[in-house]
Design an enzyme around this catalytic site. Structure first.
Site, short mmCIF file in Angstrom:
data_model
loop_
_atom_site.label_atom_id
_atom_site.label_comp_id
_atom_site.label_asym_id
_atom_site.label_seq_id
_atom_site.Cartn_x
_atom_site.Cartn_y
_atom_site.Cartn_z
N ARG A 47 0.84 -1.20 0.00
CA ARG A 47 0.00 0.00 0.00
C ARG A 47 0.88 1.25 0.00
O ARG A 47 0.59 2.24 -0.68
CB ARG A 47 -0.96 0.01 1.20
CG ARG A 47 -1.68 1.35 1.35
CD ARG A 47 -2.90 1.37 2.27
NE ARG A 47 -2.79 0.53 3.44
CZ ARG A 47 -2.05 0.82 4.52
NH1 ARG A 47 -1.33 1.92 4.57
NH2 ARG A 47 -2.00 -0.02 5.53
N TYR A 99 -16.94 17.49 -14.14
CA TYR A 99 -17.35 16.09 -14.21
C TYR A 99 -18.38 15.77 -13.13
O TYR A 99 -18.20 16.15 -11.95
CB TYR A 99 -16.09 15.23 -14.03
CG TYR A 99 -16.35 13.75 -14.02
CD1 TYR A 99 -16.72 13.08 -15.18
CD2 TYR A 99 -16.23 13.01 -12.84
CE1 TYR A 99 -16.96 11.72 -15.16
CE2 TYR A 99 -16.46 11.65 -12.82
CZ TYR A 99 -16.84 11.02 -13.98
OH TYR A 99 -17.07 9.68 -13.97
N ASP A 172 -7.73 19.08 -13.26
CA ASP A 172 -8.06 17.75 -13.77
C ASP A 172 -7.76 17.78 -15.28
O ASP A 172 -8.46 18.44 -16.05
CB ASP A 172 -9.54 17.45 -13.48
CG ASP A 172 -9.98 16.08 -13.99
OD1 ASP A 172 -9.37 15.57 -14.95
OD2 ASP A 172 -10.95 15.54 -13.43
N LYS A 197 -9.42 6.93 -18.80
CA LYS A 197 -9.80 7.50 -20.10
C LYS A 197 -8.62 7.42 -21.08
O LYS A 197 -8.22 6.34 -21.44
CB LYS A 197 -10.32 8.93 -19.90
CG LYS A 197 -11.28 9.09 -18.71
CD LYS A 197 -12.61 8.39 -18.89
CE LYS A 197 -13.44 8.32 -17.62
NZ LYS A 197 -13.65 9.57 -16.90
C1 LIG Z 1 -14.03 9.91 -15.58
C2 LIG Z 1 -13.58 11.19 -15.00
C3 LIG Z 1 -13.29 11.31 -13.64
C4 LIG Z 1 -13.48 10.17 -12.66
O1 LIG Z 1 -12.60 9.13 -12.91
P1 LIG Z 1 -12.88 7.60 -12.55
O2 LIG Z 1 -11.67 6.92 -13.06
O3 LIG Z 1 -14.15 7.21 -13.25
O4 LIG Z 1 -13.05 7.53 -11.07
C5 LIG Z 1 -12.83 12.53 -13.18
N1 LIG Z 1 -12.68 13.58 -14.00
C6 LIG Z 1 -12.97 13.52 -15.31
C7 LIG Z 1 -12.78 14.73 -16.16
C8 LIG Z 1 -13.44 12.33 -15.86
O5 LIG Z 1 -13.73 12.27 -17.16
#
Ligand SMILES: *Cc1c(COP(=O)(O)O)cnc(C)c1O
Length: 393
Positions: A47, A99, A172, A197
């Site tokens: 961890r 998001y 982000d 993604k």
């Molecule tokens: C999908 C997404 C998230 C969340 O990510 P997960 O891997 O689904 O927890 C956060 N920010 C953006 C811009 C996203 O597209």
């Protein structure tokens, strides 16, 4: 130092017992033996750290030009860890168009935890400055491109503003990846990713990454990662690493396809608006001026009144009807019903996310198949509309 696409392929080596393996090994060990009580091993408990994860964490730090990277079990786990460096009573200014899962985490979890969340239109720098003047504002939180309307945030301007008021900027960067923009170079302090993604890129893993600009932020992120414990498992770390090797190739194709599809939609009689910053010369100039080298592979558009957007997306066959983005296959979705349903309708409409809005995440298929798929789905929707009008009269 080698170029970005070479860094994607090779990363930064982690000691692997000198086997010569071309790929970093996946260490499936939760614990590591001490030589003696006085001689702790480099990694002791997985961890807190392990070589497979460290490879990925070093690589994302390299790609984002940061001090240290951290891998989490999801994008939301990375966001949770980053926001937990604050204290109850601290205030953060949050981009109004973020998001849906982040919106819910802020408003259903961190609200209760005592963080004061002030939504702000991050396209309006004077509105951001006003929020920064409120007492206790510790951070501005934005996404590089807003979702699903793809407005371009000015990271350098937002960082300058945040710093002027003693706050940090958290970005982000999921929608564009370090291939198209490196927010830390523009002054951001923490970069976050849903690696689910574009970075992993194959819709086969849920993962999150965070990168800190400096040692003190890295220290706080490491504490959150290790104490909250939402770490990414070794096999998943390897899936993200392997996906990232082809990031530039995939993104180039996704952008080229998105460009072609945006042009098609702009000329389509059933489409009333297209949201893609890379679709016009002016849009591209705006991107460049804000430090982005491309618009990525996500776009959204609105259908004309009377056309049922759910008929359009229900009748796509090459595009899959699914949330998420950034993978090799193309996806379509209806934000008001699928990704942004958590936002109350009235608020959603104020943000410009209408009931007619469709979001496309473009993949690497042959663009002719994607265009053909859209064309036949529009034809079905137009026929339904005509049939509906005929029945009504
Ligand atoms: C999908 C997404 C998230 C969340 O990510 P997960 O891997 O689904 O927890 C956060 N920010 C953006 C811009 C996203 O597209």
């Amino acid at each position: 130092m080698v170029q970005f696409t070479t860094q994607l392929v090779h990363g930064v080596g982690v000691q692997d017992n000198g086997t010569g393996a071309v790929n970093p090994p996946i260490y499936n060990s939760s614990t590591y033996a001490f030589r003696s009580v006085d001689e702790a091993p480099r990694w002791d408990y997985a961890r807190s750290g392990n070589p497979t994860r460290e490879f990925l964490e070093r690589q994302i730090a390299q790609l984002e030009h940061g001090f240290q990277g951290f891998a989490f079990s999801s994008g939301l786990a990375a966001i949770h860890a980053a926001l937990s460096i604050f204290s109850p009573g601290d205030r953060i200014a949050v981009g109004a168009n973020i998001y849906g899962g982040t919106y819910s985490q802020l408003h259903e979890y961190f609200d209760r935890w005592g963080l004061i969340v002030n939504p702000v239109d991050t396209q309006d720098l004077s509105a951001v400055a006003r929020t920064l003047q409120l007492s206790g504002t510790k951070a501005v939180y934005v996404e590089t491109l807003t979702n699903p309307l793809l407005q371009v945030n000015d990271i350098a301007a937002l960082a300058g503003l945040a710093h002027r008021y003693g706050a940090i900027l958290i970005v982000d960067n999921t929608f564009v990846t370090p291939y198209l923009q490196q927010p830390l170079d523009l002054g951001a302090d923490i970069v976050l990713h849903s690696a689910t993604k574009y970075l992993a890129g194959h819709s086969d893993v849920i993962a999150g990454l965070a990168v800190a600009r400096n040692e003190s932020l890295a220290h706080r992120l490491f504490f959150a990662q290790n104490r909250l414990g939402g770490v990414l498992a070794p096999n998943e770390c390897d899936a993200v690493r392997r996906g990232m090797q082809t990031l530039a190739l995939r993104m180039d194709r996704q952008q080229a396809n998105a460009q072609t599809i945006a042009q098609y939609l702009l000329a389509h009689p059933l489409v009333s608006a297209v949201h893609y910053p890379g679709s016009t010369g002016q849009g591209l100039a705006n991107l460049k001026s804000k430090g982005l080298s491309g618009a990525g592979g996500v776009l959204s558009f609105e259908v004309e009144q009377g056309i049922d957007p759910s008929v359009v997306v229900d009748n796509l066959h090459v595009f899959r009807l699914a949330v998420s983005l950034g993978a090799v296959e193309s996806l379509a979705e209806l934000p008001c019903r699928m990704t942004h349903f958590e936002i109350p309708r009235e608020e959603r409409l104020k943000l410009g996310i209408s009931d007619e809005l469709i979001r496309l995440a473009i993949g690497i298929e042959d663009v002719r198949d994607l265009l053909g798929d859209l064309e036949q789905a529009f034809a079905v929707a137009a026929q339904r509309q005509t049939a509906g009008v005929a029945r009504a009269s």
